[in-house]
Design a protein around this motif. Structure first.
Motif, PDB file in Angstrom:
ATOM      1  N   THR A 307       1.035  -1.158   0.201  1.00 21.60           N
ATOM      2  CA  THR A 307       0.231  -0.177  -0.133  1.00 21.60           C
ATOM      3  C   THR A 307       0.728   1.231   0.223  1.00 21.60           C
ATOM      4  OG1 THR A 307      -1.849  -1.024   1.107  1.00 21.60           O
ATOM      5  CG2 THR A 307      -1.751   1.288   1.200  1.00 21.60           C
ATOM      6  N   ILE A 308       1.964   1.201   0.977  1.00 23.83           N
ATOM      7  CA  ILE A 308       2.612   2.646   0.896  1.00 23.83           C
ATOM      8  C   ILE A 308       3.372   3.014  -0.322  1.00 23.83           C
ATOM      9  CG2 ILE A 308       4.614   3.667   2.001  1.00 23.83           C
ATOM     10  CD1 ILE A 308       1.992   3.420   3.856  1.00 23.83           C
ATOM     11  N   PRO A 309       4.144   1.752  -0.724  1.00 26.82           N
ATOM     12  CA  PRO A 309       4.758   2.010  -2.252  1.00 26.82           C
ATOM     13  C   PRO A 309       3.957   2.541  -3.414  1.00 26.82           C
ATOM     14  CG  PRO A 309       5.768   0.011  -1.305  1.00 26.82           C
ATOM     15  CD  PRO A 309       4.451   0.590  -0.303  1.00 26.82           C
ATOM     16  N   LEU A 310       2.816   1.865  -3.236  1.00 26.32           N
ATOM     17  CA  LEU A 310       1.636   2.383  -4.202  1.00 26.32           C
ATOM     18  C   LEU A 310       1.422   3.534  -4.126  1.00 26.32           C
ATOM     19  CD1 LEU A 310      -0.334   1.454  -6.534  1.00 26.32           C
ATOM     20  CD2 LEU A 310      -1.823   0.589  -5.182  1.00 26.32           C
ATOM     21  N   ALA A 311       0.838   4.331  -2.898  1.00 24.56           N
ATOM     22  CA  ALA A 311       0.515   5.613  -2.678  1.00 24.56           C
ATOM     23  C   ALA A 311       1.742   6.568  -3.095  1.00 24.56           C
ATOM     24  CB  ALA A 311       0.307   5.825  -1.119  1.00 24.56           C
ATOM     25  N   ALA A 312       3.012   6.070  -2.719  1.00 33.07           N
ATOM     26  CA  ALA A 312       4.085   6.991  -2.869  1.00 33.07           C
ATOM     27  C   ALA A 312       4.271   6.924  -4.739  1.00 33.07           C
ATOM     28  CB  ALA A 312       5.615   6.272  -2.650  1.00 33.07           C
ATOM     29  N   GLN A 313       4.114   5.813  -5.238  1.00 32.94           N
ATOM     30  CA  GLN A 313       4.169   5.754  -6.809  1.00 32.94           C
ATOM     31  C   GLN A 313       3.139   6.729  -7.271  1.00 32.94           C
ATOM     32  OE1 GLN A 313       5.960   4.392  -8.991  1.00 32.94           O
ATOM     33  NE2 GLN A 313       4.752   4.512 -10.923  1.00 32.94           N
ATOM     34  N   SER A 314       1.809   6.771  -6.683  1.00 34.07           N
ATOM     35  CA  SER A 314       0.897   7.601  -7.203  1.00 34.07           C
ATOM     36  C   SER A 314       1.370   9.220  -7.181  1.00 34.07           C
ATOM     37  CB  SER A 314      -0.362   7.364  -6.530  1.00 34.07           C
ATOM     38  OG  SER A 314      -1.130   6.062  -6.581  1.00 34.07           O
ATOM     39  N   VAL A 315       2.027   9.550  -5.998  1.00 30.72           N
ATOM     40  CA  VAL A 315       2.257  10.989  -5.861  1.00 30.72           C
ATOM     41  C   VAL A 315       3.646  11.094  -7.162  1.00 30.72           C
ATOM     42  CG1 VAL A 315       3.952  12.471  -4.359  1.00 30.72           C
ATOM     43  CG2 VAL A 315       1.955  10.854  -3.453  1.00 30.72           C
ATOM     44  N   ILE A 316       4.490  10.295  -7.130  1.00 31.41           N
ATOM     45  CA  ILE A 316       5.607  10.479  -8.090  1.00 31.41           C
ATOM     46  C   ILE A 316       5.245  10.559  -9.531  1.00 31.41           C
ATOM     47  CG2 ILE A 316       7.625   9.573  -9.005  1.00 31.41           C
ATOM     48  CD1 ILE A 316       8.083   8.559  -6.151  1.00 31.41           C
TER      49      ILE A 316
END
Length: 514
Positions: A307-316
């Motif tokens: 979940t956290i990597p996916l959220a960070a990926q969305s931001v980037i």
């Protein structure tokens, strides 16, 4: 040699002391760098600065237009997101799929107009040839879009095969079906923009989107919330915005500027000799798509990291989509500039424009790099308050910052290649760089200890390979010492000029598509 004067030697290159003038300790041993040497250097310096300024003025409204264009669907997603998390996910996924399919026809397929229309404007004896190319482009691109529309109409089983949630499979399929009519407006709007850009008219796209961007927000709010249509009001509203954008651009061409190259509808000429345009359009789709698809693969891989990597990926990814409008817009302006110069049979100026675009992209990439590195630890807070997400964004951001220079080179040099009609070169370089090594390496690193940083490290490597290779290729193809033989900057007279005239293909465009 410095003191020898011949009839062919310019006066400015002779020594200042004449044979009758005695030399003293104040007599210069070498002439001042004036005349052919000094003034020539200054002249070349000014020409380079002038070319950089021309490209900057041309690229700025194009970049603004693409930024506003991206805002149409971004605003739509944000407004739909107020309904429910499922509606937000559906809208985001639907627009992502539209970007990876139909919008590629609009943004990649219309690169054929970058090549043919810009060279037609300066190289054709009949200015109405540009209008014929616009009609041909709309015809071909509509057919390509119709194929995508069929895929959208039966996309539900496709989404199931991709392993998506059941509500995504059902609702996204319906969302895309409703978006089909509006998507055609998007494609025609892009074709119309390229028609104007070929005439070195760059600002109308920005003017139009300054009107339709707020209109799009209002329409989305009305259909989604006020009229009670809900989720499916978004594609209706956005589709209307695309068609209004197209019609306003047509109105600008008719009543303000750009109608001079329109000679009326001529369906017989427009649908003849379709293959050169179709080939360039398909190669343009592959050229742009190979990079976009690589980033989509990264997004899918990030979803498997947690979940956290996916959220960070969305931001980037959100940030990168905004930043990418700079190299992409510069590439579009460069394509038109190169095509115009080649159509006018000015290869030396075209070579200078190619390298000026590369230099400009490096400068812009360096500025973006410095900003991203300086804000990496707080950048994530613009999109998310979760400390874990913000921290992971800060860890990955250096890789995103480092590839900005390479991404700029990819945009500018890719634009040069498209202006030369060499879309296949950019597509081949992308295929080899992304899918031959960088993507597999990034995915391997991501699942062997590197996490999200591994995926972006792979993209960083790919972009530097692409940027370096394309600049080397541009350098080789624009070297006047090789008589332009590598690039296809061909100026030989075609064997059948009447064939070109019948099919509205100027000499330069004909050479580029042979």
């Amino acid at each position: 040699m410095a003191g020898t004067s011949t009839p062919s030697t310019p006066t400015s290159m002779t020594r200042p002391a004449t044979p009758n003038t005695p030399n003293t300790e104040y007599t210069p041993l070498l002439p001042k760098p004036t005349g052919e040497h000094g003034d020539g250097f200054v002249s070349r310096y000014r020409e380079w600065l002038g070319e950089i300024w021309i490209l900057t003025k041309a690229a700025t409204p194009v970049i603004l237009a693409y930024t506003l264009q991206n805002s149409l669907q971004t605003a739509s997603v944000l407004i739909v997101g107020r309904l429910s998390p499922e509606a937000l996910a559906t809208a985001a996924f639907s627009y992502m799929f539209a970007m990876a399919t139909a919008w590629l026809v609009a943004l990649g397929g219309t690169t054929a107009l970058d090549t043919l229309a810009s060279s037609s404007f300066t190289g054709s004896q009949d200015r109405h040839d540009l209008g014929i190319l616009l009609q041909r482009g709309i015809f071909v691109l509509t057919i390509l879009y119709a194929i995508i529309a069929v895929i959208w109409s039966v996309s539900e089983p496709l989404f199931r095969a991709l392993g998506q949630e059941e509500f995504i499979c059902v609702q996204s399929s319906r969302f895309l079906q409703i978006l089909i009519p509006g998507g055609l407006g998007y494609v025609w709007f892009e074709a119309m923009k390229k028609y104007l850009q070929a005439q070195e008219i760059y600002r109308p796209g920005t003017y139009v989107l300054l009107i339709t961007s707020p209109l799009n927000i209002l329409l989305n709010w009305l259909f989604v919330h006020k009229f009670g249509v809900g989720l499916y009001g978004a594609p209706i509203a956005t589709g209307i915005s695309y068609w209004v954008s197209f019609l306003l651009l047509v109105a600008y061409a008719v009543f303000v500027r750009g109608h001079e190259c329109w000679g009326g509808i001529d369906s017989r000429r427009a649908i003849s000799n379709l293959w050169p345009f179709t080939r360039l359009a398909l190669l343009g789709v592959v050229h742009v798509g190979t990079e976009w698809w690589a980033f989509e693969i990264v997004a899918l891989a990030a979803g498997r990291l947690g979940t956290i990597p996916l959220a960070a990926q969305s931001v980037i990814m959100t940030a990168d989509q905004i930043i990418n409008t700079i190299p992409f817009g510069l590439g579009v302006a460069t394509s038109s500039r190169i095509g115009n110069l080649l159509g006018a049979q000015r290869p030396i100026e075209a070579a200078r424009a190619a390298h000026c675009a590369a230099v400009l992209s490096v400068l812009a990439g360096s500025i973006i790099l410095a900003i991203l590195l300086g804000t990496k630890d707080v950048f994530g807070k613009l999109f998310n308050d979760d400390e874990s997400v913000v921290r992971l964004v800060g860890e990955v951001m250096p890789f995103v910052a480092l590839f900005q220079i390479a991404d700029g080179l990819n945009g500018s040099c890719g634009g040069v290649l498209r202006g030369m009609g060499k879309q296949w070169v950019g597509a081949l370089v992308n295929l080899i760089s992304y899918y031959g090594g960088a993507l597999p390496m990034g995915i391997y690193l991501a699942f062997h200890g590197w996490g999200l940083a591994g995926l972006w490290f792979g993209n960083c490597v790919a972009l530097y390979i692409v940027g370096a290779l394309e600049w080397v290729i541009v350098g080789l193809t624009t070297n006047p010492l090789n008589d332009w033989s590598v690039s296809g900057f061909q100026f030989c007279v075609p064997s059948n000029p009447s064939f070109r005239k019948r099919h509205a293909i100027p000499k330069m465009a004909y050479d580029l598509t042979r």
